[in-house]
Design an enzyme around this catalytic site. Structure first.
Site, short mmCIF file in Angstrom:
data_model
loop_
_atom_site.label_atom_id
_atom_site.label_comp_id
_atom_site.label_asym_id
_atom_site.label_seq_id
_atom_site.Cartn_x
_atom_site.Cartn_y
_atom_site.Cartn_z
N ARG A 344 0.89 -1.11 -0.02
CA ARG A 344 -0.19 0.00 -0.14
C ARG A 344 0.69 1.42 -0.06
O ARG A 344 0.31 2.43 -0.24
CB ARG A 344 -0.89 -0.08 1.14
CG ARG A 344 -2.15 -0.91 1.08
CD ARG A 344 -3.08 -0.91 2.24
NE ARG A 344 -3.55 0.51 2.26
CZ ARG A 344 -4.47 1.25 1.65
NH1 ARG A 344 -5.12 0.54 0.69
NH2 ARG A 344 -4.84 2.43 1.86
N GLU A 359 -1.07 9.06 3.53
CA GLU A 359 -1.24 10.37 4.35
C GLU A 359 -0.12 11.34 4.51
O GLU A 359 1.09 10.89 3.63
CB GLU A 359 -1.47 9.72 5.76
CG GLU A 359 -2.87 8.95 5.83
CD GLU A 359 -3.06 8.17 7.26
OE1 GLU A 359 -4.41 8.08 7.28
OE2 GLU A 359 -2.12 8.02 7.87
N PHE A 365 -0.37 6.63 11.22
CA PHE A 365 -0.89 5.40 10.46
C PHE A 365 -0.39 4.85 9.25
O PHE A 365 0.28 3.84 9.23
CB PHE A 365 -2.42 5.79 10.41
CG PHE A 365 -3.21 6.04 11.75
CD1 PHE A 365 -3.83 4.97 12.66
CD2 PHE A 365 -2.89 7.11 12.64
CE1 PHE A 365 -4.48 5.01 13.63
CE2 PHE A 365 -3.78 7.33 13.67
CZ PHE A 365 -4.20 6.16 14.41
N GLU A 366 -0.58 5.72 8.27
CA GLU A 366 -0.06 5.21 6.76
C GLU A 366 0.46 6.14 6.02
O GLU A 366 -0.19 7.14 5.54
CB GLU A 366 -1.18 4.39 6.19
CG GLU A 366 -0.76 3.80 4.92
CD GLU A 366 -2.07 3.03 4.36
OE1 GLU A 366 -1.81 1.86 4.01
OE2 GLU A 366 -2.92 3.71 3.96
N GLN A 367 1.94 6.37 5.95
CA GLN A 367 2.42 7.41 5.05
C GLN A 367 3.49 6.61 4.36
O GLN A 367 4.17 5.57 4.85
CB GLN A 367 3.13 8.27 6.00
CG GLN A 367 4.20 8.05 7.07
CD GLN A 367 5.06 9.25 7.57
OE1 GLN A 367 5.59 9.82 6.56
NE2 GLN A 367 5.00 9.64 8.65
#
Length: 537
Positions: A344, A359, A365-367
């Site tokens: 991802r 992000e 969280f999700e970068q």
């Protein structure tokens, strides 16, 4: 035997746990929010080390999405029971305030490179766990105890409980066996047995400039434990001008010929503000057993910059330029933040790195941020990026990064009208709050098509970005920034709450949620000799 300069693992490599199996040495270190979890280095001579595995590499073992900065994997302990390797670790979900949510796990493997098992849950009563294999075959789980009712210091001592490997759980009574000394903040326990004595090595004084290794012993594993006559066998707390500061959290190893060494974390502050840009590193000291059956650090307790080791270190690779291509995937030097779902955030295609915009930089969280450790006080880094943003909510580029509170980021982005531009994002103006009240410089318009070369130069406390278009001359952009804020002392929580180190790498964000990709041709990290650096050999 030859003199070797500390640290033996430069850059962000804290909380070392050392192990010898036959003629092989291994050191496991903390990785906090960086994925995969735990770094294990290998050596044959204690002087030359090579990263061989990060064992916590899949979702069933570790998922740190949502873990705040400097949480995640704390203080691993690596051991061997004659049959298999054991690794215990903490995944910290919260560390600030009165409560700490710290979950302790155990994994094992037949070989150091794996396969490593899924985790066995142990407990959540504290952090810094270790596993001790007694000579009668029993296994003991040791960790510090956190008590939110104790004020102002919440460290309640070292707790012991038996671990049953067949039942895969802690069993029997548990006991608080050691409360530490007046230095307080007792943590980081390791148990050993020698000549009928049980030795308990702990860390005290926090992780800043009062840090120390404290030793105690008992004839019975349940205690009572008597503290070493020196109290602290290693510390720089009373030596403010020593080269190695913040020294503590150690572990002991013995060579085949009976020599004893203590590995420990340390920091090398620079400048009048005493900032450790390279984070907490791993150093080693020669030690010996006295006639009184106590361990002493040679020339201690202040740590030495130079130590006599069996091997002679070859620094050729350390000073070599590293130009990373992506034909064979991501090089082992790189890590990313928190997520086990790498598909991802990045992929390696046709020899290039493709980052998928997620992000914002600094997300918990999700970068999409892929980076390597800064291990020199001065260096250059560069890349070439192909990115076509449509507005200001899409940006990608080159970053010098410590955490969400402290970073510099040269981005290819666009104005709201779609005109592509270069913009520096900086948290310097709002440190330590981590905001971006203003850009780090005025935007520079660039053509809407074409690749862009991005570069930065760090020389001790200064950082300067530059860029180039279509193979043309490089042009400086933005002011000279303060590189020293990329440090534990400026990590948003000051020295007792920020635990990692400076990284440099590549990032991509798409705040529109359309997952726009940025493609990077290569990444170069080039060490530079700084004549003002007292650590530069």
């Amino acid at each position: 035997m030859a003199l070797t300069r500390n640290p033996i693992l430069p850059g962000f490599n804290p909380d070392p746990s050392i192990l010898r199996v036959d003629d092989d040495y291994y050191i496991a270190t903390s990785t906090f929010e960086w994925y995969p979890g735990v770094q294990i280095h290998h050596s044959k001579d204690l002087a030359n080390w090579d990263l061989i595995v990060r064992p916590l590499s899949r979702k069933s073992q570790l998922d740190m999405r949502g873990d705040p900065d400097s949480c995640g994997v704390w203080a691993p302990c690596l051991t061997h029971d004659g049959d298999k390797f054991w690794l215990v670790y903490t995944d910290v979900k919260r560390k600030d305030g009165s409560f700490k949510d710290a979950h302790n796990y155990i994994v094992h493997a037949p070989a150091i490179t794996g396969p490593w098992s899924d985790p066995i849950y142990a407990n959540s009563s504290g952090f810094d766990p270790s596993l001790f294999h007694d000579d009668d075959g029993r296994k003991w789980f040791v960790n510090m105890l956190w008590d939110h009712r104790r004020r102002p210091l919440l460290f309640a001592g070292i707790v012991l409980q038996e671990f049953d490997p067949k039942a895969e759980k802690l069993v029997g009574p548990k006991k608080n066996v050691y409360q530490g000394t007046d230095l307080e903040l007792v943590e980081g326990p390791h148990l050993y047995k020698r000549n009928g004595w049980y030795y308990l090595l702990t860390a005290e004084g926090g992780t800043a400039y009062e840090h120390a290794c404290t030793l105690a012993r008992s004839r019975d594993i349940w205690g009572p434990f008597e503290t070493h006559p020196q109290k602290h066998i290693l510390t720089a707390k009373d030596a403010p001008f020593a080269a190695l500061q913040r020294s503590g959290h150690g572990d002991i190893v013995e060579t085949p010929d009976g020599k004893v060494y203590l590995v420990h974390l340390t920091g090398r502050p620079t400048g009048q503000n005493r900032r450790c840009v390279l984070g907490r590193e791993t150093a080693i000291q020669e030690a010996y057993w006295g006639d009184d059956d106590w361990l002493y650090v040679k020339n201690g307790p202040v740590p030495s910059l130079f130590v006599s080791l069996p091997g002679t270190r070859d620094d050729t690779a350390y000073w070599a330029e590293q130009k990373y291509s992506f034909e064979n995937g991501l090089h082992k030097d790189f890590q990313w933040l928190r997520t086990p779902e790498t598909d991802r955030i990045f992929s390696c295609e046709e020899g290039k790195l493709s980052l998928i915009g997620r992000e914002a930089i600094g997300s918990w969280f999700e970068q999409a941020l892929v980076a390597r450790r800064q291990v020199h006080f001065s260096y250059d880094a560069e890349t070439v990026v192909d990115f076509s943003p449509s507005d200001e909510r899409q940006f990608a580029g080159l970053t010098a990064y410590y955490c969400r509170f402290n970073f510099y980021y040269l981005t290819v982005t666009a104005h709201s009208d779609g005109q592509r531009e270069l913009l520096i994002m900086s948290s310097e103006v709002s440190w330590p709050d981590g905001g971006l009240e203003a850009p780090g410089s005025e935007a520079v318009q660039i053509p809407n098509e074409g690749k862009v070369k991005l570069a930065l130069a760090v020389r001790g406390p200064s950082l300067q970005f530059s860029y180039g278009l279509d193979g043309g001359e490089m042009t400086k952009i933005g002011p000279v920034f303060d590189a020293s804020i990329l440090s534990d002392e400026c990590g948003g929580h000051q020295a007792h709450g920020s635990f990692t180190g400076a990284f440099v790498g590549l990032a991509c964000s798409d705040l529109n949620g359309t997952a726009l990709r940025a493609t990077f041709d290569y990444f170069t990290y080039r060490p530079a000799h700084d004549p003002t650096d007292r650590y530069d050999p």
